[in-house]
Design a protein around this motif. Sequence first.
Motif, mmCIF file in Angstrom:
data_model
loop_
_atom_site.group_PDB
_atom_site.id
_atom_site.type_symbol
_atom_site.label_atom_id
_atom_site.label_comp_id
_atom_site.label_asym_id
_atom_site.label_seq_id
_atom_site.Cartn_x
_atom_site.Cartn_y
_atom_site.Cartn_z
ATOM 1 N N SER A 109 0.856 -1.182 0.000
ATOM 2 C CA SER A 109 0.000 0.000 0.000
ATOM 3 C C SER A 109 0.892 1.232 0.000
ATOM 4 O O SER A 109 2.072 1.162 0.340
ATOM 5 C CB SER A 109 -0.906 0.004 1.235
ATOM 6 O OG SER A 109 -0.119 0.009 2.419
ATOM 7 N N GLY A 110 0.334 2.354 -0.386
ATOM 8 C CA GLY A 110 1.127 3.569 -0.490
ATOM 9 C C GLY A 110 1.625 3.748 -1.902
ATOM 10 O O GLY A 110 2.098 2.802 -2.544
ATOM 11 N N ALA A 112 4.232 5.423 -3.208
ATOM 12 C CA ALA A 112 5.658 5.243 -3.473
ATOM 13 C C ALA A 112 6.015 3.767 -3.527
ATOM 14 O O ALA A 112 6.772 3.328 -4.408
ATOM 15 C CB ALA A 112 6.480 5.949 -2.402
ATOM 16 N N GLN A 113 5.455 2.967 -2.584
ATOM 17 C CA GLN A 113 5.739 1.538 -2.584
ATOM 18 C C GLN A 113 5.227 0.869 -3.854
ATOM 19 O O GLN A 113 5.914 0.034 -4.455
ATOM 20 C CB GLN A 113 5.113 0.860 -1.351
ATOM 21 C CG GLN A 113 5.777 1.261 -0.035
ATOM 22 C CD GLN A 113 5.056 2.403 0.643
ATOM 23 O OE1 GLN A 113 4.636 3.366 -0.019
ATOM 24 N NE2 GLN A 113 4.912 2.321 1.965
ATOM 25 N N SER A 357 6.721 -6.907 2.529
ATOM 26 C CA SER A 357 5.459 -6.346 3.019
ATOM 27 C C SER A 357 4.917 -7.136 4.203
ATOM 28 O O SER A 357 4.166 -6.617 5.025
ATOM 29 C CB SER A 357 4.419 -6.318 1.890
ATOM 30 O OG SER A 357 4.101 -7.634 1.460
ATOM 31 N N SER A 367 6.704 0.783 9.371
ATOM 32 C CA SER A 367 5.941 1.194 8.199
ATOM 33 C C SER A 367 6.379 2.573 7.714
ATOM 34 O O SER A 367 6.512 2.809 6.511
ATOM 35 C CB SER A 367 4.446 1.199 8.515
ATOM 36 O OG SER A 367 3.702 1.561 7.380
ATOM 37 N N ARG A 368 6.617 3.508 8.649
ATOM 38 C CA ARG A 368 7.059 4.853 8.256
ATOM 39 C C ARG A 368 8.460 4.807 7.654
ATOM 40 O O ARG A 368 8.748 5.499 6.679
ATOM 41 C CB ARG A 368 7.013 5.779 9.459
ATOM 42 C CG ARG A 368 5.596 6.088 9.943
ATOM 43 C CD ARG A 368 5.593 7.220 10.949
ATOM 44 N NE ARG A 368 6.303 6.861 12.185
ATOM 45 C CZ ARG A 368 5.719 6.255 13.206
ATOM 46 N NH1 ARG A 368 4.439 5.927 13.155
ATOM 47 N NH2 ARG A 368 6.410 5.972 14.297
ATOM 48 N N ALA A 371 8.143 3.496 4.145
ATOM 49 C CA ALA A 371 7.663 4.503 3.196
ATOM 50 C C ALA A 371 8.802 5.414 2.753
ATOM 51 O O ALA A 371 8.946 5.744 1.567
ATOM 52 C CB ALA A 371 6.539 5.315 3.826
ATOM 53 N N ALA A 374 11.091 3.432 0.510
ATOM 54 C CA ALA A 374 10.477 3.246 -0.811
ATOM 55 C C ALA A 374 10.609 4.498 -1.665
ATOM 56 O O ALA A 374 10.877 4.420 -2.867
ATOM 57 C CB ALA A 374 9.010 2.864 -0.652
ATOM 58 N N THR A 375 10.428 5.663 -1.055
ATOM 59 C CA THR A 375 10.566 6.920 -1.793
ATOM 60 C C THR A 375 11.986 7.100 -2.304
ATOM 61 O O THR A 375 12.214 7.474 -3.460
ATOM 62 C CB THR A 375 10.182 8.106 -0.896
ATOM 63 O OG1 THR A 375 8.839 7.923 -0.434
ATOM 64 C CG2 THR A 375 10.268 9.416 -1.654
#
Length: 605
Positions: A109-110, A112-113, A357, A367-368, A371, A374-375
């Motif tokens: 989810s997200g 960027a991911q 994941s 999770s943060r 993210a 991933a960015t």
Amino acid sequence: MKTAGGRAPWLSAVALGLAVALLGLWPHLRFSAEHGSLLYYQSAYDEEYYASAAMSGSLRPDRLTGKLAVRALAGLAGPDLSLSLVAADAVLPFFAAMAAYFLAGGVVSGMAQRMLVALLVLFGESLLNQGAMHIWPSAMVAWFQKLMDWSTVFPVHTTFFFSIFRSPEPQASLIWCFLVLGILARIARDRDPKTHLLLLCGLNACFPFIYAPCGVSVLLTQFLWIASLFFVKRNRGLAVRLLAAMAFAGAGFAIMLFPPPLNPPDDPPKLTFSSRLPVVTFSVVASCVLTVLQGLRLLRARPAPVNPRDALCLVCCILPAALLNQQIVTGRMTMVTPFELSFNAVVLFFGASLLLSSVVLVGGKKSRLAAGAATTGLALVVALVVWSQDRSYGMWLGYNYQVRAAVMAADAARAADGEKTPWLDGSDLALVMSVAFLRPEMRPVCLFSRLFDERFLANMGTPGFVPPSDNPMRDEVFEHWLRNGLTPEAVSRTLVAEAEAGSGLNINFFFSFLDSWRPFSHGRAVRREEIKAFIPDIVRDYATFFSDCRQADRTVIFLSTTPVRDDSAGPCLDVFPVAKGTVGTATVFAALQRAAARPATGGER
């Protein structure tokens, strides 16, 4: 951000699709801007042959998807078939990118991911290909090539392009591949997968018409996942439903087991060979590492039963290493390169995404951090892909200059001859084929593409093997040698050198790829001594052809990257240099070859 069913993810998918389409179009637009009109820029192997074959209807069933795509785009692009390949590099990558984003949405989810996972499955094959010249330093690729020369365990296939920009395959079939894997991810995640199962039935029914390395691999993924689900009682109901969905591909199995012959009927060439040696590539190493990591994770979670998502992850991690090394058990294998360039990276990055994941805690500190990672990863991958596409453009630029210069020279030569001759030949058959693709009214004397079509030669020792003396392409090849001024002695030296090297264009006209082309079997099945035993017969037949001057009665436009001398052909041909074309840094010369006005005296220079 909205949920997967909301509007924002689909806007992101469209944006990704447009960006990838623009990247595919960019080489064509850049080259066209230099020349002032829309031009096709060749940047991948064999695109011209497969596009032409798609229009003529001479392809295997597993290439039907690409064939239909080319025909549809040709209908939109108009009579110039090369423009359909320009369109293919935008349209097919656009839909492939959207399908890849759909796949990513079933795993992470997200935005960027999802973008990162989508880009990795789209372009990751080059990262895991140790012969990708547009990604890896030249010295590193050269080192791997030396390693292959030392041992056939390390196959290297040199490429200069991303597979997603090779038209029409695997471009077209990758869309199907991403959709199926995305649906499998959602079935593994959701408690009520009825809708996804129906979609899977429909996609599986398309299996017979999907490029074989993609189709067979994806179906094998489903089969292994189903088998793993039967080991856990609570997962058996899902396994039964998946098995029913997989049954829709049953007809595909029948077609793939009995493909239409590529050579005369009843004598299909054998594209497998005996070997028990392992295969070691970047994807195999990555597969082993991911399998160990996922296996350790599942062991730590015991005695909890394995859920469908973890089982799917394990299958995806294992599959590339198992697929490329099944010959250790079975004793039979085929060329691994198509799997390396179309599927292995897709399933590995898919499996790695499922693994990561599952490890990351949703909504927590991990999770943060994920993210943010991933960015950062997304930015790095975007930069690498853009840089690599630019590097690929530079690697193909000289050849595209040559092609356009050759077209210019051929047009001028044909005008000098009153446009009476449609025949082409040259010192570089690939260049001649490119000119014939852009000028369909011209026909090569020696059709290089026949190596790939229905005349594909059977292996030596099989019932369909045709001795070189009876080869239907023999006279075409002989005429090509004659027009290049090759004496029988020169031909003998060339054939022996190619046989010793285990690769060569000339021996491929007389023997199957499996017997004579080292990259096909990665050096494991080339029959050097058997080929050398046939060379005296080939040379003897050519000596007769050379002295009789057969097939020398037609006028041919001869193309060369060096100035054409008036004594550069066989003794029964007059050569008239008439034109040259210069584009960029390339110059190609054209001459008219006609039957000699004086009686041929034979002899050799």
